[in-house]
Design a protein around this motif. Sequence first.
Motif, mmCIF file in Angstrom:
data_model
loop_
_atom_site.group_PDB
_atom_site.id
_atom_site.type_symbol
_atom_site.label_atom_id
_atom_site.label_comp_id
_atom_site.label_asym_id
_atom_site.label_seq_id
_atom_site.Cartn_x
_atom_site.Cartn_y
_atom_site.Cartn_z
ATOM 1 N N GLU A 1 -41.258 36.451 -4.024
ATOM 2 C CA GLU A 1 -40.146 35.790 -3.326
ATOM 3 C C GLU A 1 -40.446 35.698 -1.828
ATOM 4 O OE1 GLU A 1 -37.295 33.554 -3.410
ATOM 5 O OE2 GLU A 1 -37.099 34.809 -5.210
ATOM 6 N N ARG B 1 -44.796 30.864 -3.589
ATOM 7 C CA ARG B 1 -43.519 30.721 -4.301
ATOM 8 C C ARG B 1 -42.869 29.386 -3.949
ATOM 9 N NH1 ARG B 1 -40.812 34.568 -7.460
ATOM 10 N NH2 ARG B 1 -38.619 34.088 -7.624
ATOM 11 N N ARG B 2 -42.904 29.055 -2.644
ATOM 12 C CA ARG B 2 -42.296 27.776 -2.214
ATOM 13 C C ARG B 2 -43.038 26.607 -2.844
ATOM 14 N NH1 ARG B 2 -41.643 30.569 2.626
ATOM 15 N NH2 ARG B 2 -43.601 29.801 3.479
ATOM 16 N N ARG C 1 -42.208 26.387 -6.530
ATOM 17 C CA ARG C 1 -40.834 25.893 -6.702
ATOM 18 C C ARG C 1 -40.783 24.393 -6.455
ATOM 19 N NH1 ARG C 1 -37.060 30.644 -4.530
ATOM 20 N NH2 ARG C 1 -36.373 31.378 -6.569
ATOM 21 N N PHE D 1 -38.467 29.959 -11.037
ATOM 22 C CA PHE D 1 -39.162 28.877 -10.341
ATOM 23 C C PHE D 1 -38.504 27.526 -10.572
ATOM 24 C CE2 PHE D 1 -42.324 32.150 -10.867
ATOM 25 C CZ PHE D 1 -43.036 32.121 -9.683
#
Lengths: 208, 264
Positions: free
Chosen positions: B107, B112-113, B116, B175
């Motif tokens: 996170e 992660r970005r 996503r 996600f």
Amino acid sequence: MTRYAALCLVAGTLACHGKADAPLSPQGFIGTELTVPVSKPSATFTDSRGLPFRFDSATHDKVVLVFFGYTNCPDICPVHLANLAAVLDKMPDSVQTHVAVVFITTDPARDTPAVLDKWVHGFDPGFIGLTASDSVIAAAQRDAGEVATVKGAPDATGAYPVGHAAQVIAYTRDGVGRVAYAPGTRQRDWAHDLPLLVAFPQPQAPSH
Amino acid sequence: MQWWCAATGFPWTWTWQWYPGVHLLLILIAIGWWQLGRVQRWSRHPFGWFAVAWLTLLATLDWPIGKLGAGYLASVHTGQFLLLTLLVGPAIIRSIPPDGWLTIAPEGSTRRRFLRTMARPLPGLLTYTALVITTHFPAVVDTAMTSQLGSLSIDLAWLTAGLVLWWPIAAPRGFVALGVWGTIGYIFGATIGPTIPAMMMVFSDWPIYQLYELAPRVWVHFTANQDLKLAGLGMKMFGDLPLWGTAIAVFFRGNTMRGELVDG
């Protein structure tokens, strides 16, 4: 070609490339014009039904596409014949009826008329398969300006390769061999050239 | 010796050939997967999914399929595309458990970005469609497949396309925020891209790929035109079936492909 062009547009920048974009010969062919035109073989062959086939008279007033090869050929021969069959199938009757595709074997020992018949007609029922003695075939190759056949050494199974010219010679309807098509000639190239070959030489205007 | 399957122009032979690059890559993938699980202390190793991905990769890239697809038959080339995008892609995603993905992309991290973002429908669709269309351009295929590096690039691009395609569908919940209808809409969108090369293969007057048109024949009377039509039809029919099957499954059962993310 319209559908193809439209599909290319749909895909954006799809490359509709090919030899058709390459410079054409002086007479407008994609194929290579022979610097020294050749005459038709005058010999009598045996066709795939086992009947005599006198080359010059049997192909009179036709565009004749002659290819010397053999049915065990692993690369060039089937590609040439398959491409010609596919293109002729899409040509109008006015072109189809004036074109004869003639395959002359360079391996008469293995390519019996029965073998030729099955192989050549597997591509197109209208294709002509011819065989003859080695000397007749060699003379025909000389007439067509082709290099002589070279038989390779047999392998363990007794199979052997046959070296032969890889180009198709196109005779126009006046009986003169004018254009050669090397391996790598694509279907769209044939589609461009076949109508030109049928129309060549241009009919003379009647004199008054 | 060839390291990776690429077009050579030589006549086809059914004699087995070794492609060390393929086996080296597969060994590295197996070691990498095992090490990842060990280092991250996965709660479980999804052996089944990894076996599906690994064995399909082996079958797709190695002799004979790899060689046939690289230089002889467009239909086999299309088969490779379908296997890599529709089977290997989702199997690789599922071969890493949700807690593994969390460790890979914790996170707040850039990874992660990124993951996503790629789980959103539009970036996923655009990337997948761009990869599919680009790698089917006649100029790209005719150029790339004649070199080992180019052929490897196409294979890796398709593997990437498979991961991109299935990430919004199969990624762990942390996600992805796609609902049932969002997933179904995404799947419908994903069927559009491959339609373009498939239509070109089926409906073009002349073979679009020089490579397959002039390749030595595998079966003497199986022509380049028949091969290309088979490739186009296969791409559309066998390519759409798993996607529509997934859409139907999602409609009736919700997205059971998605793994639960174990936070912390």
